[in-house]
Structures are given as C-alpha cells and as structure tokens.
Write a protein that holds these residues in place. Structure first.
Motif, mmCIF file in Angstrom:
data_model
loop_
_atom_site.group_PDB
_atom_site.id
_atom_site.type_symbol
_atom_site.label_atom_id
_atom_site.label_comp_id
_atom_site.label_asym_id
_atom_site.label_seq_id
_atom_site.Cartn_x
_atom_site.Cartn_y
_atom_site.Cartn_z
ATOM 1 N N ILE A 46 0.824 -1.214 0.000
ATOM 2 C CA ILE A 46 0.000 0.000 0.000
ATOM 3 C C ILE A 46 0.857 1.263 0.000
ATOM 4 N N TYR A 47 1.883 1.228 0.854
ATOM 5 C CA TYR A 47 2.683 2.441 1.004
ATOM 6 C C TYR A 47 3.281 2.860 -0.335
ATOM 7 N N GLU A 48 3.807 1.871 -1.076
ATOM 8 C CA GLU A 48 4.436 2.185 -2.368
ATOM 9 C C GLU A 48 3.437 2.789 -3.344
ATOM 10 N N ARG A 49 2.240 2.213 -3.350
ATOM 11 C CA ARG A 49 1.226 2.724 -4.303
ATOM 12 C C ARG A 49 0.836 4.155 -3.953
ATOM 13 N N LEU A 50 0.674 4.403 -2.648
ATOM 14 C CA LEU A 50 0.278 5.755 -2.250
ATOM 15 C C LEU A 50 1.420 6.742 -2.447
ATOM 16 N N ALA A 51 2.631 6.271 -2.259
ATOM 17 C CA ALA A 51 3.782 7.153 -2.472
ATOM 18 C C ALA A 51 3.822 7.567 -3.953
ATOM 19 N N ALA A 52 3.457 6.627 -4.831
ATOM 20 C CA ALA A 52 3.448 6.947 -6.268
ATOM 21 C C ALA A 52 2.357 7.982 -6.562
ATOM 22 N N VAL A 53 1.204 7.842 -5.889
ATOM 23 C CA VAL A 53 0.116 8.822 -6.053
ATOM 24 C C VAL A 53 0.615 10.197 -5.610
ATOM 25 N N LEU A 54 1.244 10.215 -4.457
ATOM 26 C CA LEU A 54 1.749 11.473 -3.891
ATOM 27 C C LEU A 54 2.759 12.140 -4.849
ATOM 28 N N THR A 55 3.671 11.328 -5.387
ATOM 29 C CA THR A 55 4.675 11.885 -6.308
ATOM 30 C C THR A 55 3.996 12.454 -7.547
#
Ligand SMILES: Nc1nc2c(ncn2[C@@H]2O[C@@H]3COP(=O)(O)O[C@H]4[C@@H](O)[C@H](n5cnc6c(=O)[nH]c(N)nc65)O[C@@H]4COP(=O)(O)O[C@H]3[C@H]2O)c(=O)[nH]1
Length: 698
Positions: free
Chosen positions: A364-373
């Motif tokens: 989850i963290y990776e996917r959300l980090a990609a959204v944030l970027t």
C-alpha cells in the motif's frame, strides 16, 4: 340530398305554391298541401332508408313489421318484403335470437324504453348502440317494439386507443422501468390493433425486418433530437385517426425515454461529484460497505486513504476558483490513473479525496507514495505552472476498523498526523493516534471549563532598558493553574485554544488581568511599567478586539499608554491591508503596538513602513545561537539598524547569556528580555524584583 318519392309534390317549392294558391280552390289547396297516407308512408320509408342507423318494428310475437334498408342489407336480404313476417330466430343463431327476444319482451312487458345499450354486432366486427321502445296503437296498447341502433365501432375504437394512450402516460408518470415500459407498450398496441406488428427501434438498435410497406413515426426527445422511431406495417384501413394515434404513442415513448434519462442523470448526480465526475461520499459508502463484506469473507486486504491537498486554498485565493476547479480535475485524473480498476477514488469535499485500494498487489505504502509523487508534479493551470503537494492518511480494514465509518475516522486521524508532520507525507493509522485524539478531546473539554472558571494566572517577564539598566516593562505570559496537573505552560494549551476558538474568551481574561495588574502596581507606588500582552491570530481577526481592549483599559482605569499589544509578524502578513486597518483602530485607543517574533515572517521594508508600530521584538531563535552563528549575529544587527531607520525601538527576546547581552548592547539594541535577567515571574516576585532594582539604583 333526399328526394321526395316519385309524383309527390315538393313541399319546399314555395314559388309554385304562391301560383297555385291563386288558381286552386281551398279544398284542392288543402289536398295538395297535405300528403295522402300512402304518400306519407312512402316519404317515411324513403327517409329511414337514407339514414345509416338500423331501424325496425316488430309485433308482440317478434315478427318484423318493418325494417329499413340498412337492416335488410345487413341481414343478407335485398328487399324489405323478404324480411317482413320473419322472427330473429329465423335469421340469427338461436343464442343471439334468444338474447334479442329477451330484451324486447322486457320492453313490451314493462312498457319502459331500453335506451343507449352498447352491444357487439351480431354480424361482423364492431359495436352498436341499441335503443328499444314499446310500439303502441292509437289507444296506447303495446302492440310490439320499435328498435333503432347505431354503429359506434369508430367511437369505441377511438375510446380504446385513448385509454391505451392514457395507460402509457400513467406508466410514464409512475416511472416504470424503460425496458418494461417498451415491452408492455408493444404488447398492448399489438393486442389493441389485432396482432398488427408494432416495434420501437431506438437509436443504435437494428430494426427487425417487417413484411410489407413500413410506416415510421419518429420518437423525438425533449430538445428536438431523435431517440428512434415507432415502426409498423402499413395496412389498407389506416385512417387519419390511427396515424394520429401512432404519432401520439411515439411522443409518449419520447417522454418516457427523456424521463428515464432524467432519472438516471439525477441518480448519477446524487452519487457523483459534479466537477470531477468521481464517486461522491454517498456512492463511496455504498461501494465500500460491499467491499468490506467481501474482504472479510475472503480474508482479503483493503486500505482506505484520505488525501488532502496542501495549499489548495492558496491557489483558489490567488488564481481564482476556476483555476482551483481545473487543479482539482487534474488531481482527480492523476489519482484515478494510478488507482485504475483495483480500487475506488472519490471526492468528498473541497480538496479532499478518498482512495480505497482493494487487495493491493504492490504494498500500500508504495502505491500511495506513487500517487503522492504524481500529484506533486508540476501542472499548468490557467497558464500558470504550479505544484501542489498532498498529505495522505491510511487505515487498513480489519486491522484498524471493520466498518466504513471506523476506517474513515482512523484514516482522517492519520491524515491529521501527516499534515502535522509538515505536509507531503503519508501516515498509517496507529492506535496511539486514537489515544491522542481522545486525550485531545478531554483536554479541550478541560480547557473550556478552565475558561468558564478562570483557572488562569499571569506571569510577567521583565524587559530591561540597556541605557538605564532599569526594568521599564514586562511581558504578560499566561499559565493554566490546572486543578490536577498544576501550573501548565502556554505551549500545552494555547495552540488548542487557537484551534477551538477558546483563545478569544481566554485572550479577554488575559487582557483584563494584565490591565488590572499594571494599575495595581501603579497604585502601590511602583514605577509605571509598560505591560506587553500577546494577541493571537484568531483574536486579532475578531471584530470585537478593539472594544475588548477599550473595555479592559476602562474597567482597570489604566492609561492606554501603558498597554502594548504584541502581534506576531506571520499574523500581520496574512492580510496586510486588513491588519493595517485593525492596527489603526487599536492605535486610536492610545495603546502601542509591537511586532513579535520579528524575522520569522517575510515583511519587507516597504510594508513595515505602513504599520503603526512602536517596537520590533527580535525572535529568540536569532539570539539563541549567538555567538556560535555569525549569520544570526548579522541578521540581529540588521534588524536593529532597520528599527533605527524606521524609528522603532528594538527588543531582543530570549537573552540567556552575558555574551549575548554584550553583543546586543554593542549592536545598539535598546531593550533586552530573557532568562539572564529573569524568567517569567508571578506578580509578587516582580514587585520585589523592581523594589530591589529601585533600591540598588537609589
Ligand atoms: N528558552 C528561552 N525562553 C525564554 C527566554 N526568555 C523568555 N522565554 C520564553 O519565551 C516566550 C516568550 O513569549 P512569546 O514569544 O510571546 O511566546 C509565547 C506566546 O506566543 C504564547 N503566549 C503566552 N502567553 C500568551 C497569552 O496571554 N496570549 C497569547 N495569545 N499567547 C500567549 O506562548 C508562547 C510561549 O510562552 P512561554 O512558554 O511563557 O514562553 C515565553 C518565555 O517564557 C529565554 O531566555 N530562553
């Protein structure tokens, strides 16, 4: 026009009459004017043979005494004489004949007419309206029955078409499902039209092939567009009324389709955000409940993330709402592209989005980090290139909650933490956050009570004049005398008071206490001290601030020159024009104004000039690292000379060492405040301190 029987004089020929009257004798005249019985019979016969209605007379035994041509022909005869003397039993099937005899017998026996009865035709298709009256002789005796009937098939058919039309309109009004409506309408029409093929071909549909010539009635939409057509096969007997009926049905179907689309559109709007087209909270709740059920049955993971844009308000305020809308649409697209089909993206408020990730393959963290970027990448809005960051708070199903509302609350809590962490951050919910939130609620309640009960005391920190070495002022600093925890410093409760608005009544308490204390010291014969009081952002924005200050001064009977309000630089810079206006209002009361925490905001020389200030207080962060940081020393010296240029006194806060004091004195700073001279002290200790300095000076 009907002609009189052969040989009969034409009663309408008036010119001839006038001539005759002159030559004929009265009796002959009378004979000529009134017809003979035979002639009258012929006339009547001619008349009733011309009318399309069916007219007959029968004797008491049901034998035809007379019938007009319509009846004769309808029953398959050519001349009336063939019918006279026959009974219904001889020309109709037994059951029909019995029914007719029954009605006629009743009319003859009762002597009462049987009028306007609608019956199906005995021969062929159609309807008749029957009337039967008793036939009487000169003496009034009933000697038979006279019947007359009219073909009302056309009217009956029109009525049926009308009631079909009405039923369809009622179905539209009831909002019957469109597919059901179309299917039922087709069945109804085909039944009504004796099996004739009728179909509705809507745009994009393929019409079924029909044998024969085709009639098409366009189905229009409300705005003049075309939904499709009502299609039927042409037949010989298609009269104008039926064409109108088809056109009417096509119109009704058009209304049904419009209505169906309206309902679908309303349903869509109720569950979607109008700007971005994303699901709104309502649809999200519905979908999430279903996903949660699935996740718990199948032991699959599910994450709910709250996304909040950083600085969205700034874009709205500076570039306008249209630009804000454009930005939201770009962000919505960026998030949706990332989430794809493996989740839900919803917009739930101004700049708040919720992402639901179902059974994520990637952590989850990776996917959300990609959204944030992706959100943080530059975008061009209204021709201006901007970047917005975002904060994300996440809660996971089962682990952090089993219902949608639990997950929302926990993700929201995590979001709050992400924002606190300085924005552009992602935080996963932890039970400690819930504990903190609970404690915060308790603290707010305690603070509310503390304001009601006035559990606050003021401590005062002296300000020393470099030139004279005397204490010429103090800063009032509030403390909370907590019933259980003892004396609490402002860092524990001022931010909370700001957040909840309690700072307004609390600020009023501080103002009153500070003014009263200043007056009390004067009354006790101490040298007059300037009383500095902090004013928070929320207080400064309140329109009642000026009147509160005036009232505090008045009730303490304190000369306004001894009160100084300390406003922070960041607070003033939020709305420069508004702040200047408010500062002038306060200034008119006679109080002085100081700019607190100077150097942390971004005021320029030109804006500083416009503020009606008396003093600048250098933020203690610049003093703390003197002499280790030469940069801070340079800034401090620059602030002092800026103050001199603008004719403002400069106060250095947080002076802790002799070295700092010496440097500030050398730089030309007029006033010093800090632990080196005194910590903030209760009023009694200030009194002794001042008494001591006065004695020393004496
Ligand atoms: N390290 C260090 N600290 C020093 C030194 N000299 C003074 N201080 C501390 O610096 C703070 C000065 O107040 P401030 O900058 O206005 O900052 C204040 C002010 O912003 C706010 N505050 C305090 N009282 C009030 C009030 O009545 N109303 C409002 N709105 N805010 C208040 O709370 C802040 C903190 O107040 P305090 O905890 O009393 O902390 C005080 C004081 O104790 C020093 O030499 N070294």
């Amino acid at each position: 026009m009907m002609q009189p029987p052969d040989g009969a004089p034409d009663p309408t020929h008036r010119d001839q009459d006038v001539e005759d009257e002159q030559v004929l004798k009265p009796f002959e005249l009378l004979q000529a004017r009134y017809l003979s019985l035979a002639e009258r019979y012929e006339w009547l016969e001619a008349m009733i043979n011309y009318v399309p209605d069916y007219i007959y007379a029968k004797d008491r035994d049901g034998r035809f005494l007379f019938a007009n041509l319509a009846i004769v022909l309808n029953n398959g005869f050519t001349d009336v004489d063939e019918l006279i003397g026959l009974t219904d039993a001889e020309i109709h099937p037994m059951a029909d004949a019995y029914k007719i005899e029954e009605v006629e017998r009743q009319v003859m026996e009762s002597g009462k007419a049987d009028l306007g009865v609608e019956e199906r035709r005995l021969k062929g298709e159609g309807w008749l309206m029957m009337s039967r009256v008793p036939l009487r002789d000169r003496n009034g005796n009933i000697i038979g029955v006279v019947g007359a009937s009219r073909d009302i098939s056309a009217r009956k058919r029109a009525e049926k078409l009308m009631s079909a039309q009405t039923k369809l309109l009622q179905d539209v009004a009831r909002g019957v499902d469109l597919d059901v409506f179309l299917r039922e309408s087709q069945v109804l029409l085909e039944e009504l039209l004796n099996g004739r093929c009728v179909s509705f071909v809507l745009n994009g549909e393929q019409a079924e092939p029909l044998a024969g010539d085709i009639l098409e009635f366009p189905i229009f939409s409300r705005d003049g567009g075309r939904h499709g057509a009502l299609v039927t096969v042409q037949t010989d007997g298609d009269e104008a009324g039926l064409m109108e009926f088809f056109a009417g049905i096509a119109q009704t179907v058009g209304i049904a389709i419009d209505r169906h689309r309206d309902i679908a559109h309303i349903a869509y709007l109720a569950e979607h955000d109008a700007l971005t087209g994303l699901p709104n909270r309502m649809l999200l709740d519905r979908k999430l409940s279903a996903l949660l059920e699935k996740a718990s049955k199948q032991q699959r993971s599910l994450a709910v993330a709250f996304v909040d844009l950083d600085n969205f308000k700034l874009v709205n305020d500076t570039l306008g709402h249209a630009a804000g809308d454009e930005l939201l649409m770009v962000v919505a697209r960026r998030i949706s592209t990332h989430v794809g089909n493996g989740g839900i993206v919803a917009r739930i408020g101004g700049d708040e989005f919720i992402i639901v990730l179902e059974d994520p393959v990637e952590p989850i963290y990776e996917r959300l980090a990609a959204v944030l970027t992706d959100i943080s990448k530059p975008m061009v809005v209204h021709g201006v290139e901007i970047r917005v960051g975002c904060s994300i708070g996440v809660a996971c199903a089962m682990e952090h909650g089993t219902t949608a509302s639990e997950l929302f609350a926990n993700a929201d809590m995590a979001l709050y933490r992400a924002k606190e962490a300085g924005r552009n951050a992602i935080r996963l919910f932890t039970p400690a956050m819930a504990e903190d939130a609970r404690n915060k609620l308790i603290r707010i309640e305690e603070l509310r009570r503390a304001v009601e009960r006035d559990e606050f005391v003021l401590h005062y920190q002296p300000q020393k004049e470099v030139r004279s070495g005397k204490i010429i002022g103090v800063e009032a600093l509030v403390r909370w005398q907590h019933p259980v925890e003892g004396l609490l410093l402002p860092g524990v409760f001022i931010p909370l008071a700001e957040e909840t608005g309690l700072i307004v009544p609390l600020g009023e308490i501080v103002l009153r206490k500070a003014c009263q204390q200043a007056r009390l010291w004067q009354d006790r014969g101490l040298p007059s001290l300037r009383m500095g009081v902090n004013v928070s952002a929320r207080q400064f924005l309140e329109s009642s601030l000026t009147s509160h200050v005036a009232s505090a001064l008045q009730s303490a009977d304190l000369d306004p020159q001894w009160l100084e309000l300390e406003l922070t630089e960041s607070l003033i810079m939020r709305d420069v024009e508004g702040a200047i206006e408010r500062m002038h209002e306060l200034k008119e009361l006679g109080v002085s104004l100081a700019m607190d925490d100077f150097g942390t905001g971004y005021s320029s020389l030109s804006t500083l000039r416009r503020f009606p200030l008396s003093r600048l207080k250098i933020d203690r962060s610049f003093i703390a690292d003197i002499p280790e940081k030469p940069g801070d020393m340079a800034i401090t010296s620059a602030i002092v000379s800026l103050g001199r240029t603008l004719d403002l006194e400069v106060v250095a806060e947080g002076v802790e060492t002799e070295e700092q004091a010496r440097f500030l004195e050398g730089a030309g700073c007029e006033l010093l405040q800090g632990y080196l001279f005194a910590r903030p002290l209760p009023s009694s200790e200030i009194e002794s301190l001042i008494a001591g300095t006065v004695a020393k000076a004496g």
